[in-house]
Design an enzyme around this catalytic site. Structure first.
Site, PDB file in Angstrom:
ATOM      1  CG  ASP A 177      -4.624  57.435  66.375  1.00 26.64           C
ATOM      2  OD1 ASP A 177      -3.180  57.530  66.582  1.00 26.64           O
ATOM      3  OD2 ASP A 177      -5.057  56.355  65.761  1.00 26.64           O
ATOM      4  CB  SER A 178      -3.867  59.358  71.403  1.00 32.65           C
ATOM      5  OG  SER A 178      -4.194  58.081  71.415  1.00 32.65           O
TER       6      SER A 178
END
Length: 80
Positions: A38-39
């Site tokens: 994810d980010s």
């Protein structure tokens, strides 16, 4: 730096730093969908790549990077 060395370093930090199951780490694995990156993980990846490979990832250059193979290809173009 040879492709094999790039793949080994990427595999090692995915397992050690991002705690991804080694069985999931395959060239065709999608970074987001299959590996769950994810980010927040991406922020870690930017730091790890800079430390291990000596260049900064530019987010705009990562647009076409979907799979682990794409990611290794990207690194190879930067260090090769």
């Amino acid at each position: 730096m040879e492709r094999k060395e790039i793949e080994e370093k990427v595999r090692n930090f995915m397992v050690d730093e991002l705690e991804i199951d080694e069985e999931k780490i395959k060239p065709e694995a999608k970074l987001k969908d299959d590996l769950g990156i994810d980010s927040l993980d991406f922020v870690d990846i930017v730091v790890i790549v800079e430390k291990n490979f000596g260049f900064k990832i530019k987010p705009e250059e990562m647009k076409g990077v979907v799979t682990l193979k794409d990611f290794c290809d990207y690194i190879e173009t930067k260090v090769g």
